[in-house]
Enzyme design. Structure first.
Site, mmCIF file in Angstrom:
data_model
loop_
_atom_site.group_PDB
_atom_site.id
_atom_site.type_symbol
_atom_site.label_atom_id
_atom_site.label_comp_id
_atom_site.label_asym_id
_atom_site.label_seq_id
_atom_site.Cartn_x
_atom_site.Cartn_y
_atom_site.Cartn_z
ATOM 1 N N HIS A 90 -4.260 0.672 7.983
ATOM 2 C CA HIS A 90 -4.774 0.366 6.653
ATOM 3 C C HIS A 90 -6.261 -0.016 6.715
ATOM 4 C CE1 HIS A 90 -4.118 -0.880 2.448
ATOM 5 N NE2 HIS A 90 -4.880 -1.922 2.703
ATOM 6 N N CYS A 119 0.494 3.298 3.492
ATOM 7 C CA CYS A 119 0.916 2.788 4.799
ATOM 8 C C CYS A 119 2.296 3.353 5.175
ATOM 9 C CB CYS A 119 0.958 1.259 4.781
ATOM 10 S SG CYS A 119 -0.643 0.471 5.049
ATOM 11 N N GLN A 121 -8.869 13.505 -0.009
ATOM 12 C CA GLN A 121 -8.101 14.359 -0.905
ATOM 13 C C GLN A 121 -8.462 15.814 -0.666
ATOM 14 O OE1 GLN A 121 -7.696 12.991 -5.056
ATOM 15 N NE2 GLN A 121 -9.043 11.299 -4.479
ATOM 16 N N HIS A 137 -7.005 1.909 1.853
ATOM 17 C CA HIS A 137 -6.449 2.596 3.028
ATOM 18 C C HIS A 137 -7.234 3.901 3.231
ATOM 19 C CE1 HIS A 137 -2.771 3.372 5.660
ATOM 20 N NE2 HIS A 137 -3.564 4.406 5.849
ATOM 21 N N ASN A 176 -13.337 9.825 -1.344
ATOM 22 C CA ASN A 176 -13.994 8.908 -2.249
ATOM 23 C C ASN A 176 -13.706 7.524 -1.694
ATOM 24 O OD1 ASN A 176 -15.565 9.135 -4.496
ATOM 25 N ND2 ASN A 176 -13.926 8.592 -5.901
ATOM 26 N N HIS A 226 -8.419 7.344 3.394
ATOM 27 C CA HIS A 226 -7.758 8.600 3.080
ATOM 28 C C HIS A 226 -8.713 9.531 2.355
ATOM 29 C CE1 HIS A 226 -7.487 6.481 -0.766
ATOM 30 N NE2 HIS A 226 -7.221 7.635 -1.356
ATOM 31 N N SER A 270 -9.048 3.748 -5.545
ATOM 32 C CA SER A 270 -8.053 2.777 -5.970
ATOM 33 C C SER A 270 -7.376 2.078 -4.799
ATOM 34 C CB SER A 270 -6.995 3.469 -6.834
ATOM 35 O OG SER A 270 -6.430 4.560 -6.117
ATOM 36 N N CYS A 298 0.842 -1.210 0.000
ATOM 37 C CA CYS A 298 0.000 0.000 0.000
ATOM 38 C C CYS A 298 0.870 1.251 0.000
ATOM 39 C CB CYS A 298 -0.902 -0.013 1.228
ATOM 40 S SG CYS A 298 -1.734 1.560 1.519
HETATM 41 ZN ZN ZN Z 1 -2.314 1.182 3.722
#
Ligand code: ZN
Ligand code: ZN
Length: 289
Positions: free
Chosen positions: A81, A34, A136, A132, A121, A134, A129, A31
């Site tokens: 993750h 990570c 933007q 993990h 998203n 996250h 994609s 990833c």
């Molecule tokens: Zn990750």
């Protein structure tokens, strides 16, 4: 079928409360988000312990000599993750809200930046994609279309959302001292929600410490409800609008189960969106989990 939360010991974050069964590892060596892993271009992530912000290695916007000025950043919510906004302990979700606030202040201080869009998203169904958790942050020179339309409406009626919240009762999903989450009567996605501050506050930087904690609290509890609804990591696009009255939109695609989604096609694309269940039913279902 509801899955009872399973408590497990986690070295970084203490206890995680699971709303859904999940196969993701705590750390994935492949990833790019990570801690300690290599990203595109050979940059190695630090061994971060809270949030981690970096400029997107494949930005959708790039500073250009005579095009739209902008930048794209990525915010990894935590080293974990496998833990999203619904599962991170509250103090870690607070840290995410603090980072959004810091990033918003920093980017808006650039005179070339006219709008900062914070969003997440989530889920392969939404084209994300990487699982993990996250978000933007895109900073642009101009106000994007949806935001510009909202600004027009708020300019005409500055108390638009204050008035709406004062009248909203049966479509509420979550509330706390400073924020409300509801399925608005104009929602087009089956389980769409709006999170808004009770008082008219323009942006994150105008919130008190207590209000930022309340925002983290309502995000965590709302996402937990989503995750429990179909016992899955509920996919959605979520984002903050902070031009006139701070609020967030959650646009989730799911309709009947973890795999049966709503399609905005046919009549909906060509004429107008149709609801498959009423906003009142959607709010009731989210409140029941
Ligand atoms: Zn990750
Ligand atoms: Zn909005």
């Amino acid at each position: 079928v509801l899955v009872s939360p399973q408590r497990t010991e986690r070295p970084w974050l203490g206890q995680i409360e699971r709303a859904v069964p999940e196969q993701l590892p705590e750390h994935d060596p492949s990833c790019y988000l990570c801690p300690g892993n290599e990203r595109a271009g050979g940059t190695r992530n630090p061994n971060y312990t809270e949030t981690f912000v970096f400029t997107n290695d494949f930005p959708a916007l790039q500073p250009l000599a005579d095009g739209e000025y902008g930048t794209c950043r990525v915010v990894s919510y935590s080293p974990r993750h496998d833990a999203g906004l619904g599962e991170l302990p509250l103090h870690m979700v607070e840290r995410v809200v603090d980072v959004w606030t810091e990033q918003y202040a920093e980017l808006m201080a650039d005179p070339r930046v006219g709008h900062v869009q914070i969003f997440e998203n989530r889920g392969a169904m939404m084209g994300a994609s990487n699982p993990h958790p996250h978000g933007q942050i895109w900073a642009t020179e101009h106000l994007p279309m949806h935001v510009e339309r909202e600004v027009e409406r708020f300019t005409a009626t500055p108390t638009l959302l204050v008035d709406y919240l004062a009248s909203e009762t049966e479509r509420l999903v979550e509330e706390n001292e400073h924020f409300v989450a509801a399925v608005p009567y104009w929602a087009v996605w089956p389980f769409e929600t709006l999170v808004a501050s009770r008082r008219l506050v323009p942006s994150l930087v105008d919130l008190s410490d207590a209000e930022r904690t309340s925002l983290a609290d309502i995000f965590k509890r709302l996402v937990q409800r989503y995750d429990r609804l179909f016992s899955t990591l509920f996919p959605f696009s979520m984002g903050l609008h902070q031009t006139s009255h701070l609020h967030a939109h959650f646009y989730p695609p799911l309709l009947r189960s973890a795999s049966v989604r709503k399609f905005m096609v046919g009549y909906e694309l060509l004429a107008e969106p149709q609801r498959d269940l009423t906003p009142e039913e959607a709010a009731e279902r989210l409140r029941s989990v």
